[in-house]
Design an enzyme around this catalytic site. Structure first.
Site, PDB file in Angstrom:
ATOM      1  N   HIS A 176      -2.570 -56.654 -17.667  1.00 44.30           N
ATOM      2  CA  HIS A 176      -3.716 -56.166 -16.888  1.00 44.30           C
ATOM      3  C   HIS A 176      -4.159 -57.152 -15.811  1.00 44.30           C
ATOM      4  CE1 HIS A 176      -4.206 -52.804 -19.566  1.00 44.30           C
ATOM      5  NE2 HIS A 176      -4.429 -53.584 -20.612  1.00 44.30           N
ATOM      6  N   ASP A 226      -0.184 -51.126 -29.477  1.00 44.84           N
ATOM      7  CA  ASP A 226      -1.413 -50.384 -29.727  1.00 44.84           C
ATOM      8  C   ASP A 226      -1.247 -48.880 -29.577  1.00 44.84           C
ATOM      9  OD1 ASP A 226      -0.948 -50.957 -27.072  1.00 44.84           O
ATOM     10  OD2 ASP A 226      -2.920 -51.795 -26.668  1.00 44.84           O
ATOM     11  N   HIS A 235      -2.015 -48.892 -23.095  1.00 44.85           N
ATOM     12  CA  HIS A 235      -2.815 -48.990 -21.877  1.00 44.85           C
ATOM     13  C   HIS A 235      -1.914 -49.294 -20.682  1.00 44.85           C
ATOM     14  CE1 HIS A 235      -5.619 -50.168 -25.178  1.00 44.85           C
ATOM     15  NE2 HIS A 235      -6.406 -49.319 -24.539  1.00 44.85           N
ATOM     16  N   ASP A 265       3.065 -50.403 -23.761  1.00 43.95           N
ATOM     17  CA  ASP A 265       1.707 -50.570 -24.275  1.00 43.95           C
ATOM     18  C   ASP A 265       0.942 -49.258 -24.088  1.00 43.95           C
ATOM     19  OD1 ASP A 265      -0.269 -53.199 -24.817  1.00 43.95           O
ATOM     20  OD2 ASP A 265      -1.324 -51.475 -23.964  1.00 43.95           O
TER      21      ASP A 265
END
Length: 307
Positions: free
Chosen positions: A83, A209, A124, A122
């Protein structure tokens, strides 16, 4: 520090070091990210570990015979970094390690690495990685992530810009997508795009996740899903770039599912069997019609820019 500066300006890194050295304890820098007195040192240690693994993979590749692939690498490091923007900490991280690895590989002299494929599974979207390479045709970024989650980027129509148009592929998956959805993504998006791109190195943002038991999202991956993903990505690298492949740990916030999934990832990487014995019959039905529609849209957008 020099490899970090391939992604982050020197001023950003110097300021980060100064701030960390002045802190007395953990301090929030945004709604999800904190830094502490040891944060900069920890990031430097993580960067050194990533570069050591990457250089080992490249050295093995240079020394390997023309008939045998080199071993893949896996970096069990934290904090996560996909990120992080060039001048902004974000999403628990302050340095973008996967971007650093890609740029380091392109600048090192062990073996020629011109084109890098980054696969990010991931849950996200890796907004930092995407932004860094969005206009760069030498790095293809493919992200599978849950639709509608923070950081609210990674829209299916975000496919790159300028010279990088067609070198970003986003596949936002509907909630409850799981093992079958990811198998479809591998077969219909990741493999065809990689074969067309012909990378010299495969890097993977390995986030865990998306597991059904992780508390931060709503996908339904299992540890066997990660076995399949890692095994397939290693096989892809063996076919396309002499086995040059490295994984970097990103998200994953349930300790048990994280441990089980990473262990099954290791087994997938080395070609061992699946450890997962979970009864998937208790999971919700996957929305495969919607997944199929998403895949077809993403394929069409990508192919429309590269054919």
């Amino acid at each position: 520090m020099s490899s970090l500066q391939l992604v982050h300006p020197a001023g950003y890194l110097q300021r980060l070091e100064q701030i960390c050295s002045s802190l007395q304890g953990p301090t929030m820098v945004d709604e999800s990210t904190y830094i502490a007195p040891g944060s900069f040192g920890a990031c430097c240690e993580t960067a050194n570990a990533v570069l050591a693994v990457l250089d080992a993979v490249l050295e093995h590749s240079a020394a390997a015979s023309s008939t045998g692939p080199c071993p893949a690498g896996f970096c069990c490091v934290r904090p996560p970094g996909h990120h992080v923007l060039p001048t902004r900490p974000m999403g628990f991280g302050v340095v973008n390690f996967i971007a650093m690895a890609a740029r380091h590989a392109q600048h090192q002299h062990l073996v020629p690495v011109n084109k890098v494929l980054i696969v990010d599974f991931d849950v996200h979207h890796g907004n930092g990685t995407e932004e860094i390479f969005y206009r760069d045709p030498s790095v293809m970024y493919i992200s599978t992530h849950q639709q509608g989650l923070w950081p609210y980027t990674g829209k299916i129509k975000q496919v790159g810009a300028g010279g990088g148009l067609g070198y970003t592929i986003n596949l936002p998956l509907p909630g409850d997508s799981g093992h079958v959805a990811m198998q479809m993504a591998l077969e219909q998006i990741i493999w065809p795009a990689a074969v067309h791109f012909q990378p010299d190195l495969v890097l993977v943002s390995a986030g865990y996740d998306a597991h059904w038991h992780d508390p931060l999202a709503g996908l339904q991956f299992q540890s066997r899903t990660y076995h399949m993903l890692c095994q397939s990505l290693v096989q892809l690298s063996q076919e396309l770039c002499k086995g040059r492949c490295m994984f970097i740990l990103e998200g994953g916030y349930d300790k048990i599912s994280l441990a089980e999934s990473v262990c099954d990832s290791f087994n997938g990487i080395i070609g061992a069997g699946i450890l997962d014995t979970f009864d998937s019959g208790i999971l919700r039905e996957e929305p495969l019609d919607r997944v199929c529609d998403r895949i077809q849209e993403a394929r069409g957008l990508w192919w429309g820019h590269v054919k």
